[in-house]
Design an enzyme around this catalytic site. Structure first.
Site: not given
Length: 279
Positions: A71, A108
């Site tokens: 990520k 997210d």
């Protein structure tokens, strides 16, 4: 559903990636909406990440999700970042644009907030106070989402004080660092408690956090979804607090990527939850 040579293709890239529930999730939606497409696991070693991402447009992929450990490293590889990814410091979604360039996104924060809104509709985040446990990438996404939703103060506690202080500075003045040994003493006036660590996950020790001082009105949530009810959530539920498991965040954060790759905004339903859980 039959997949043709014109199928739209995306996937999830990680190392390892066999544990990911994202293929089960996205392929459910593809079947549900009758889309000629496929979503596949992409096991990619860290040293091969750049080559793998750059190969996506060459292989006709519409994009991919990113999971551990890619990520943060992917930020230096993609061509552009959305505002959320830049602020959070991590990417979980890559979109291949029409010209073959790569856009990195982070979903997210909206995924976390959408899960709260669906699972704890009485919780009012505007003007609320929260405590976040952990100071990693998940914590950054959660904090960004809470601030955007109107939370006015976020107490942050992590076992490593230096990481707590650094993350608090990134979101100053909304985040107040709390020493690890004082974490249980600072629960008395919060509306929301969030565990963003891996503590409580299968194979990991539980989160050591006495809840004696937690207000009855406070909502407790965990980003962990295996097991679905962590020890933290079980303790909170037993004392009467509303609890929200982490599976909903996984489901909701997937919506923007699916829409970008396959052209349909999917719904997060109870049937989807059961399917992803294998029920």
């Amino acid at each position: 559903m039959t997949i043709t040579g014109k199928a739209l293709v995306a996937g999830v890239m990680g190392w390892p990636v066999g544990h990911s529930r994202s293929p089960r999730l996205h392929n459910y939606w593809l079947e549900r909406y009758g889309i000629d497409g496929a979503y596949v696991p992409l096991p990619v070693r860290p040293e091969h990440l750049q080559a793998a991402l750059r190969a996506l447009p060459k292989m006709g992929f519409r994009g991919c999700n990113l999971t551990v450990p890619h990520k943060e490293a992917a930020m230096e590889i993609v061509d552009r970042l959305d505002t959320a990814a830049r602020h959070i410091g991590a990417i979980n979604t890559v979109v291949v644009e029409a010209d073959g360039s790569l856009t990195g996104r982070n979903t997210d924060a909206p995924g976390f907030i959408a899960n709260l809104q669906q699972s704890a509709p009485r919780l009012r985040l505007d003007g609320a106070t929260a405590m976040v446990i952990g100071a990693g990438g998940a914590a950054r996404g959660v904090i960004a989402g809470l601030i955007e939703a109107g939370v006015v103060e976020i107490k942050l506690s992590n076992r490593t004080q230096e990481k707590t202080a650094a993350l608090a500075r990134s979101f100053d003045p909304y985040v107040l660092p709390v020493r690890w040994e004082c974490r249980a003493d600072r629960l008395d006036d919060i509306d929301l408690l969030v565990n963003t660590t891996s503590l409580g996950m299968e194979g990991q020790p539980p989160l050591d956090l006495p809840l004696d001082g937690l207000p009855p009105k406070a909502v407790v949530t965990d980003v962990v979804y295996a097991p679905l009810e962590t020890e933290l959530l079980a303790k909170a539920r037993a004392r009467g607090n509303v609890t929200v498991d982490g599976l909903g965040m996984l489901l909701h954060q997937a919506v923007p990527g699916f829409q970008a790759w396959f052209g349909k905004t999917p719904e997060v339903t109870e049937e989807l939850r059961r399917h992803v859980l294998g029920l």
